[in-house]
Write a protein that holds these residues in place. Structure first.
Motif, PDB file in Angstrom:
ATOM      1  N   GLU A 189       0.828  -1.203   0.000  1.00 23.71           N
ATOM      2  CA  GLU A 189       0.000   0.000   0.000  1.00 23.71           C
ATOM      3  C   GLU A 189       0.866   1.259   0.000  1.00 23.71           C
ATOM      4  OE1 GLU A 189      -1.603   1.172   4.182  1.00 23.71           O
ATOM      5  OE2 GLU A 189      -1.580  -1.033   4.129  1.00 23.71           O
ATOM      6  N   HIS A 190       2.152   1.096   0.319  1.00 20.82           N
ATOM      7  CA  HIS A 190       3.090   2.226   0.295  1.00 20.82           C
ATOM      8  C   HIS A 190       4.014   2.151  -0.919  1.00 20.82           C
ATOM      9  CE1 HIS A 190       1.948   3.022   4.477  1.00 20.82           C
ATOM     10  NE2 HIS A 190       2.152   1.742   4.722  1.00 20.82           N
ATOM     11  N   ALA A 191       3.720   1.245  -1.860  1.00 20.02           N
ATOM     12  CA  ALA A 191       4.653   0.929  -2.940  1.00 20.02           C
ATOM     13  C   ALA A 191       5.050   2.149  -3.763  1.00 20.02           C
ATOM     14  CB  ALA A 191       4.062  -0.141  -3.855  1.00 20.02           C
ATOM     15  N   ALA A 192       4.151   3.102  -3.908  1.00 17.79           N
ATOM     16  CA  ALA A 192       4.459   4.279  -4.725  1.00 17.79           C
ATOM     17  C   ALA A 192       5.606   5.094  -4.140  1.00 17.79           C
ATOM     18  CB  ALA A 192       3.217   5.159  -4.868  1.00 17.79           C
ATOM     19  N   HIS A 193       5.856   4.916  -2.851  1.00 14.42           N
ATOM     20  CA  HIS A 193       6.899   5.691  -2.176  1.00 14.42           C
ATOM     21  C   HIS A 193       8.163   4.872  -1.917  1.00 14.42           C
ATOM     22  CE1 HIS A 193       3.978   8.914  -1.346  1.00 14.42           C
ATOM     23  NE2 HIS A 193       3.138   7.940  -1.113  1.00 14.42           N
ATOM     24  N   LEU A 194       8.187   3.594  -2.377  1.00 12.12           N
ATOM     25  CA  LEU A 194       9.293   2.702  -2.049  1.00 12.12           C
ATOM     26  C   LEU A 194      10.038   2.256  -3.300  1.00 12.12           C
ATOM     27  CD1 LEU A 194       7.454   0.369   0.509  1.00 12.12           C
ATOM     28  CD2 LEU A 194       8.759   2.447   0.992  1.00 12.12           C
ATOM     29  N   ARG A 195      11.367   2.165  -3.206  1.00 16.31           N
ATOM     30  CA  ARG A 195      12.163   1.587  -4.279  1.00 16.31           C
ATOM     31  C   ARG A 195      11.939   0.077  -4.317  1.00 16.31           C
ATOM     32  NH1 ARG A 195      16.262   3.905  -1.319  1.00 16.31           N
ATOM     33  NH2 ARG A 195      17.028   1.796  -1.057  1.00 16.31           N
ATOM     34  N   ALA A 196      12.118  -0.507  -5.499  1.00 15.28           N
ATOM     35  CA  ALA A 196      11.919  -1.951  -5.644  1.00 15.28           C
ATOM     36  C   ALA A 196      12.868  -2.739  -4.746  1.00 15.28           C
ATOM     37  CB  ALA A 196      12.112  -2.362  -7.105  1.00 15.28           C
ATOM     38  N   ASP A 197      14.116  -2.261  -4.588  1.00 16.47           N
ATOM     39  CA  ASP A 197      15.074  -2.983  -3.755  1.00 16.47           C
ATOM     40  C   ASP A 197      14.688  -2.912  -2.274  1.00 16.47           C
ATOM     41  OD1 ASP A 197      15.966  -0.156  -4.253  1.00 16.47           O
ATOM     42  OD2 ASP A 197      17.376  -0.658  -2.680  1.00 16.47           O
ATOM     43  N   TYR A 198      14.050  -1.806  -1.867  1.00 12.33           N
ATOM     44  CA  TYR A 198      13.588  -1.694  -0.478  1.00 12.33           C
ATOM     45  C   TYR A 198      12.416  -2.643  -0.239  1.00 12.33           C
ATOM     46  CZ  TYR A 198      12.335   0.683   3.936  1.00 12.33           C
ATOM     47  OH  TYR A 198      12.055   0.986   5.241  1.00 12.33           O
ATOM     48  N   VAL A 199      11.549  -2.791  -1.245  1.00 14.76           N
ATOM     49  CA  VAL A 199      10.447  -3.749  -1.151  1.00 14.76           C
ATOM     50  C   VAL A 199      10.992  -5.158  -0.968  1.00 14.76           C
ATOM     51  CG1 VAL A 199       8.548  -4.839  -2.440  1.00 14.76           C
ATOM     52  CG2 VAL A 199       8.788  -2.348  -2.434  1.00 14.76           C
ATOM     53  N   ASP A 200      12.055  -5.487  -1.700  1.00 11.82           N
ATOM     54  CA  ASP A 200      12.680  -6.806  -1.543  1.00 11.82           C
ATOM     55  C   ASP A 200      13.189  -6.992  -0.111  1.00 11.82           C
ATOM     56  OD1 ASP A 200      12.191  -7.533  -4.143  1.00 11.82           O
ATOM     57  OD2 ASP A 200      14.230  -7.163  -4.863  1.00 11.82           O
ATOM     58  N   HIS A 201      13.833  -5.969   0.421  1.00  8.11           N
ATOM     59  CA  HIS A 201      14.348  -6.047   1.795  1.00  8.11           C
ATOM     60  C   HIS A 201      13.210  -6.283   2.780  1.00  8.11           C
ATOM     61  CE1 HIS A 201      16.841  -4.957   5.340  1.00  8.11           C
ATOM     62  NE2 HIS A 201      15.687  -4.483   5.782  1.00  8.11           N
ATOM     63  N   ILE A 202      12.121  -5.548   2.644  1.00  9.01           N
ATOM     64  CA  ILE A 202      10.990  -5.690   3.566  1.00  9.01           C
ATOM     65  C   ILE A 202      10.369  -7.073   3.448  1.00  9.01           C
ATOM     66  CG2 ILE A 202       8.694  -4.817   4.155  1.00  9.01           C
ATOM     67  CD1 ILE A 202       9.603  -2.083   3.142  1.00  9.01           C
ATOM     68  N   SER A 203      10.272  -7.575   2.227  1.00  9.22           N
ATOM     69  CA  SER A 203       9.698  -8.905   2.008  1.00  9.22           C
ATOM     70  C   SER A 203      10.511  -9.981   2.720  1.00  9.22           C
ATOM     71  CB  SER A 203       9.630  -9.199   0.507  1.00  9.22           C
ATOM     72  OG  SER A 203       9.138 -10.495   0.268  1.00  9.22           O
ATOM     73  N   VAL A 204      11.833  -9.894   2.596  1.00  6.96           N
ATOM     74  CA  VAL A 204      12.709 -10.852   3.284  1.00  6.96           C
ATOM     75  C   VAL A 204      12.550 -10.703   4.797  1.00  6.96           C
ATOM     76  CG1 VAL A 204      15.125 -11.413   3.765  1.00  6.96           C
ATOM     77  CG2 VAL A 204      14.410 -10.970   1.429  1.00  6.96           C
ATOM     78  N   GLU A 205      12.602  -9.481   5.265  1.00  7.44           N
ATOM     79  CA  GLU A 205      12.512  -9.191   6.701  1.00  7.44           C
ATOM     80  C   GLU A 205      11.195  -9.679   7.287  1.00  7.44           C
ATOM     81  OE1 GLU A 205      14.067  -5.253   8.497  1.00  7.44           O
ATOM     82  OE2 GLU A 205      11.909  -4.966   8.213  1.00  7.44           O
ATOM     83  N   ASP A 206      10.108  -9.489   6.543  1.00  5.55           N
ATOM     84  CA  ASP A 206       8.785  -9.849   7.048  1.00  5.55           C
ATOM     85  C   ASP A 206       8.618 -11.354   7.210  1.00  5.55           C
ATOM     86  OD1 ASP A 206       6.144  -8.537   7.733  1.00  5.55           O
ATOM     87  OD2 ASP A 206       5.436 -10.006   6.265  1.00  5.55           O
ATOM     88  N   ASP A 207       9.341 -12.130   6.412  1.00 10.47           N
ATOM     89  CA  ASP A 207       9.258 -13.590   6.488  1.00 10.47           C
ATOM     90  C   ASP A 207      10.204 -14.188   7.533  1.00 10.47           C
ATOM     91  OD1 ASP A 207       7.352 -13.759   4.532  1.00 10.47           O
ATOM     92  OD2 ASP A 207       8.700 -14.417   2.940  1.00 10.47           O
ATOM     93  N   ALA A 208      11.162 -13.413   7.974  1.00  8.10           N
ATOM     94  CA  ALA A 208      12.265 -13.973   8.768  1.00  8.10           C
ATOM     95  C   ALA A 208      11.848 -14.370  10.184  1.00  8.10           C
ATOM     96  CB  ALA A 208      13.412 -12.971   8.829  1.00  8.10           C
ATOM     97  N   THR A 209      12.501 -15.405  10.677  1.00  8.00           N
ATOM     98  CA  THR A 209      12.345 -15.819  12.075  1.00  8.00           C
ATOM     99  C   THR A 209      13.536 -15.353  12.908  1.00  8.00           C
ATOM    100  OG1 THR A 209      13.301 -17.955  11.444  1.00  8.00           O
ATOM    101  CG2 THR A 209      10.894 -17.829  11.596  1.00  8.00           C
ATOM    102  N   TYR A 210      14.675 -15.165  12.255  1.00  9.07           N
ATOM    103  CA  TYR A 210      15.875 -14.623  12.901  1.00  9.07           C
ATOM    104  C   TYR A 210      16.396 -13.473  12.038  1.00  9.07           C
ATOM    105  CZ  TYR A 210      16.149 -18.820  15.849  1.00  9.07           C
ATOM    106  OH  TYR A 210      15.877 -19.816  16.746  1.00  9.07           O
TER     107      TYR A 210
END
Length: 289
Positions: free
Chosen positions: A91-112
């Motif tokens: 929902e914030h994609a218009a304000h985010l770089r594609a590489d930052y979206v990748d970082h958030i996606s990885v972070e959101d799935d992480a357990t550690y």
């Protein structure tokens, strides 16, 4: 096909896992294509993350590879189902770089999550005031609207840590604590926030002191991520002037795992780190009085 025609982080992770199991079984892509009754090109695109394997294909592949652990099968099938799931951050994609979206996606799935930060307080620990100052202090102009959106995203990222949904370890270089790059008031507030966060059971904060130096190869900020019950590093994100890179090559993962272990060994213990931060906070208040 992943949205926008580019592999998603989840589809790449799925493909890499399937490739690893295929290679361990000693099979080549043409043999796997026969198993799932598809072209070799499809197998290749699955393994590179350009397309996502269907659950029935995953089950057939893993059976051919001799993978019988139900937890492994379930985890990969779930990864396939979630490969294109809409994340809260879109929902914030218009304000985010594609590489930052990748970082958030990885972070959101992480357990550690493990993070080394030699310049600024890590984003997962930043207060809104500190985040605003850090964003606007950059070399490029950032419109007010985008600044506020980036702060909202940073706050939303922190919710995972606040809820205890991941184990988080941050190693911060001593200058970040005792030599503020930003205004003193946001810095004091930030130090208090770090101390408070360090009390959480799932959060560990350590400071790398001047006396330890900076181990070779660990001068740039990076984060490493694990996605299972064991803290085996499966992805690394590295910050640079052009954005954030996601590293998934086994040699890269080994190098950054070793770098973080080296940093953690050289850093102060969590208790000693908290004392250093409290002393820095006390000194800043005394200097102002």
């Amino acid at each position: 096909m992943p949205a926008g025609g580019r592999p998603t982080v989840r589809s790449r992770r799925l493909g890499a896992a399937l490739r690893k199991h295929r290679q361990a079984a000693g099979l080549d892509q043409p043999q796997v294509a026969e198993v799932i009754v598809a072209s070799q090109a499809r197998v290749s695109r699955i393994e590179t993350g350009h397309v996502t394997a269907r659950p029935i294909e995953i089950r057939a592949m893993l059976a051919a590879y001799g993978v019988e652990d139900p937890e492994v099968c379930e985890r990969l099938e779930e990864l396939a189902k979630s490969a294109h799931r809409r994340g809260w951050w879109l929902e914030h994609a218009a304000h985010l770089r594609a590489d930052y979206v990748d970082h958030i996606s990885v972070e959101d799935d992480a357990t550690y999550i493990r993070e080394w930060q030699p310049v600024l307080v890590p984003g997962l620990l930043q207060t809104p005031t500190y985040a605003r100052a850090a964003i606007t202090a950059g070399p490029g102009y950032v419109a007010d609207e985008r600044v506020e959106q980036l702060i909202k995203v940073r706050k939303a990222r922190q919710a995972k840590i606040e809820a205890g949904d991941a184990s988080y370890t941050a190693i911060i270089w001593e200058p970040v604590v005792i030599h503020p790059l930003l205004a003193i008031e946001p810095h004091r507030e930030q130090l208090e926030r770090i101390l408070e966060a360090g009390k959480k059971q799932n959060v560990t904060v350590q400071v790398l002191p001047f006396s330890a130096g900076v181990p070779v190869g660990a001068t740039s900020a990076f984060s490493s991520f694990s996605f299972d019950t064991e803290p085996v590093v499966e992805a690394v994100t590295m910050e640079n002037l052009r954005g954030t890179s996601v590293l998934e090559d086994p040699d890269d993962l080994t190098a950054y795992t070793n770098a973080f272990d080296q940093l953690r060994s050289a850093a102060l213990t969590p208790d000693a780190s908290a004392r250093l931060i409290r002393n820095a906070l006390r000194s800043s208040k005394e200097d102002a009085s």
